[in-house]
Design a protein around this motif. Structure first.
Motif, PDB file in Angstrom:
ATOM      1  N   SER A   6      -9.930  37.282  11.204  1.00 20.40           N
ATOM      2  CA  SER A   6      -9.231  36.581  10.127  1.00 20.40           C
ATOM      3  C   SER A   6      -8.317  35.491  10.676  1.00 20.40           C
ATOM      4  O   SER A   6      -8.330  34.346  10.200  1.00 20.40           O
ATOM      5  CB  SER A   6      -8.413  37.587   9.309  1.00 20.40           C
ATOM      6  N   PHE A   7      -7.527  35.840  11.675  1.00 22.79           N
ATOM      7  CA  PHE A   7      -6.609  34.859  12.268  1.00 22.79           C
ATOM      8  C   PHE A   7      -7.377  33.685  12.868  1.00 22.79           C
ATOM      9  O   PHE A   7      -7.027  32.525  12.658  1.00 22.79           O
ATOM     10  CB  PHE A   7      -5.758  35.528  13.346  1.00 22.79           C
ATOM     11  N   ARG A   8      -8.425  34.007  13.631  1.00 26.63           N
ATOM     12  CA  ARG A   8      -9.142  32.919  14.295  1.00 26.63           C
ATOM     13  C   ARG A   8      -9.909  32.068  13.281  1.00 26.63           C
ATOM     14  O   ARG A   8     -10.066  30.863  13.479  1.00 26.63           O
ATOM     15  CB  ARG A   8     -10.085  33.485  15.347  1.00 26.63           C
ATOM     16  N   GLY A   9     -10.362  32.685  12.162  1.00 24.76           N
ATOM     17  CA  GLY A   9     -11.035  31.902  11.128  1.00 24.76           C
ATOM     18  C   GLY A   9     -10.099  30.902  10.477  1.00 24.76           C
ATOM     19  O   GLY A   9     -10.465  29.744  10.250  1.00 24.76           O
ATOM     20  N   LEU A  10      -8.867  31.347  10.178  1.00 23.77           N
ATOM     21  CA  LEU A  10      -7.892  30.443   9.570  1.00 23.77           C
ATOM     22  C   LEU A  10      -7.515  29.302  10.509  1.00 23.77           C
ATOM     23  O   LEU A  10      -7.465  28.133  10.107  1.00 23.77           O
ATOM     24  CB  LEU A  10      -6.637  31.237   9.177  1.00 23.77           C
ATOM     25  N   VAL A  11      -7.261  29.653  11.772  1.00 26.24           N
ATOM     26  CA  VAL A  11      -6.864  28.622  12.737  1.00 26.24           C
ATOM     27  C   VAL A  11      -8.022  27.682  13.034  1.00 26.24           C
ATOM     28  O   VAL A  11      -7.843  26.455  13.152  1.00 26.24           O
ATOM     29  CB  VAL A  11      -6.339  29.274  14.036  1.00 26.24           C
ATOM     30  N   ALA A  12      -9.238  28.224  13.148  1.00 20.52           N
ATOM     31  CA  ALA A  12     -10.402  27.373  13.406  1.00 20.52           C
ATOM     32  C   ALA A  12     -10.674  26.447  12.224  1.00 20.52           C
ATOM     33  O   ALA A  12     -11.091  25.291  12.413  1.00 20.52           O
ATOM     34  CB  ALA A  12     -11.628  28.238  13.697  1.00 20.52           C
ATOM     35  N   PHE A  13     -10.454  26.934  11.007  1.00 21.08           N
ATOM     36  CA  PHE A  13     -10.607  26.104   9.817  1.00 21.08           C
ATOM     37  C   PHE A  13      -9.701  24.879   9.899  1.00 21.08           C
ATOM     38  O   PHE A  13     -10.129  23.737   9.672  1.00 21.08           O
ATOM     39  CB  PHE A  13     -10.290  26.929   8.570  1.00 21.08           C
TER      40      PHE A  13
END
Length: 535
Positions: A470-477
């Protein structure tokens, strides 16, 4: 000291589960007759223990979930070479294409929270089958899409589908491998999706040039079908409810409600009996009261209505050591789609490379990432074993983070090197060298942080990895959305100098957890224990 939940066990019974710290859990195979032992929740005695399966069966499981993660990695990047053709045929804008990519990353990162919660109640295999089936349906509709809106919507369905692999894959490895093996195995597993940014443009470019953009997504349908068949026929579920903190917490909550309801009903019956002059039992009549039968716990089944991902998610995020590692891990991961996206633009605009040549150059980054994942995971296991031996055979999860130090000096320097090699338009050979180094060093660090999250969250590894996703998805977005505007404004030199600064911040957070994380984690465990005892 590693936080775990323990079970007092004898050869014939399993007592109640409670929090404790146990640095060197026993293996179930070491149980002696009539000798009670204390195991952490990951080593509770279960039927058909996945930890003692044959190496052949474990390797087969590793191969299946790694194959699924390759397809998941391909899903995001395989579209890139076809973007121009999609824009033309579906009358889309570049903003529409960018939105389809960033939304894919966002959903792929956050949906594992839901899959993880389901997997901790209903098991791993069901989640794999449902999610891969969803991916196949989404891919088929994308391939047949006639409007950009439908395509974007189905790309979201695709992302929601195979996103389960990111959460469940690592949890599955935690189910079958002991902590001292996990770094190496997770390094091997995580190397698979890292090939996506490299292989995607190659397959996507070849299919788009040879057939059409639709062939790209029909390929994903075929690959999804193969993975679905493998999970259906060859995969044996590794989930054991006795070893899941999430399952046990939900079960205990259900039991408390049931016992409260039964006590209320019994009280009402006693009152009615008194009113009728037939006071046959009282609350003090112990023999007449219904006992709590252990088999009732075993027979109780949890349903999808019991799935609530938010309490276990916030339990993970509320721990200070977890939060810092989640942020550090997310930034490290977000570097990958950012560099793949912007490097493709740089090669196209300034080096006049077509899609296939671009894919071959990006393959160098993928090879470096794979090498870093395998090497970093192996080195983290070696470091943990070495420090454990030096500490008298006692280990705790933070020891694993010591292995990241070897890459910390060189990782920011390699990113700065890449920044200015691209900025000055140096020969593509130099770009390839820096791509390899940045991939190798950043993923070396990431492999250890991922293994740490699993080790530090005993019995809830699935949700820990889902939180990481979840964290990496938000930051990657965010990273993908701002990459091109920053690249156009300050160039590759400025953009990746900023990234080098972020890498330094990442390393500071990891070092903070390395030296302070054990204290924070044990304090969190004690707070959670007090909360449970108060209920």
């Amino acid at each position: 000291m590693a936080e775990t939940r323990s079970t007092n066990l004898s050869p014939i019974e399993v007592q109640d589960v409670e929090f404790h710290t146990d640095t060197q859990p026993h293996s179930p195979s070491s149980i002696l007759p009539n000798e009670p032992i204390k195991l952490d929740i990951e080593h509770a005695v279960v039927e058909d223990d996945p930890r003692i399966w044959s190496n052949t069966k474990k390797t087969a499981i590793l191969f299946i979930i790694s194959g699924a993660s390759v397809v998941s990695g391909l899903g995001c990047n395989i579209q890139n070479p076809a973007n121009a053709q999609i824009e033309q045929q579906l009358h889309a804008s570049s903003g529409d294409i960018s939105l389809s990519i960033s939304l894919f990353i966002l959903v792929q990162g956050n949906f594992p929270i839901i899959w993880s919660a389901i997997g901790e109640i209903k098991g791993r295999k069901l989640v794999y089958l449902l999610s891969v089936g969803l991916f196949i349906i989404g891919s088929a509709i994308v391939a047949a899409s006639r409007t950009i809106g439908l395509m974007i919507g189905m790309r979201i369905v695709q992302a929601a589908g195979l996103s389960a692999v990111f959460g469940m894959g690592t949890a599955t490895l935690a189910d079958i491998y002991e902590p001292h093996q996990r770094g190496t195995m997770m390094g091997i597993y995580y190397s698979a999706p890292l090939l996506g940014p490299s292989l995607g443009p190659i397959f996507g470019g070849a299919l788009t040039q040879g057939l059409s953009w639709r062939a790209v997504f029909w390929l994903l349908v075929i690959l999804g079908g193969i993975i679905f068949s493998a999970f259906l026929v060859l995969f044996k579920d590794t989930f054991r409810k006795e070893r899941s903190v999430v399952y046990q917490n939900v079960l205990n909550s259900r039991l408390r409600k049931q016992q409260s309801s039964e006590a209320k009903d019994e009280s009402q019956n006693i009152s009615r009996s008194k009113a009728g002059g037939e006071n046959k039992t009282t609350s003090k009549d112990i023999e007449a009261q219904r006992p709590v039968i252990p088999s009732a716990i075993k027979d109780m089944r949890l349903s999808m209505a019991d799935v609530n991902p938010f309490p276990p998610y916030f339990s993970i995020v509320s721990r200070k050591n977890n939060l810092l590692i989640l942020i550090a891990s997310a930034l490290t991961f977000a570097f990958s789609p950012s560099i793949a996206y912007t490097c493709a633009r740089t090669l196209s605009v300034y080096y006049d490379y077509d899609a296939l040549k671009t894919g071959l150059v990006l393959l160098v980054y993928g090879v470096g990432s794979v090498a870093g994942s395998i090497s970093g995971g192996y080195w983290s296991d070696r470091t943990l074993a070495r420090l454990k031996a030096k500490n008298g055979g006692v280990s705790f999860p933070e020891m694993r983070l010591e292995s990241t130090k070897i890459a910390m000096l060189w990782s920011p320097l390699s990113v700065i090197g890449y920044a200015w090699v691209c900025q000055e338009r140096v020969h593509v050979a130099a770009v390839c060298v820096m791509l390899f180094l940045t991939g190798f060093l950043s993923v070396w660090i990431y492999a250890s942080t991922l293994a740490y999250l699993v080790d530090a969250n005993t019995g809830r590894s699935s949700m820990a990895v889902a939180a990481n996703s979840s964290f990496r998805g938000l930051v990657a977005f965010v990273a993908v959305e701002i990459a091109v505007p920053l690249q156009d404004t300050i160039g590759d030199g400025g953009l990746y100098t900023l990234w080098a600064g972020l890498m330094v911040a990442v390393e500071c957070m990891i070092l903070l957890v390395l030296y302070k994380g054990r204290k924070w984690r044990e304090a969190s465990v004690e707070r959670e224990k007090q909360t449970l005892d108060a209920k």
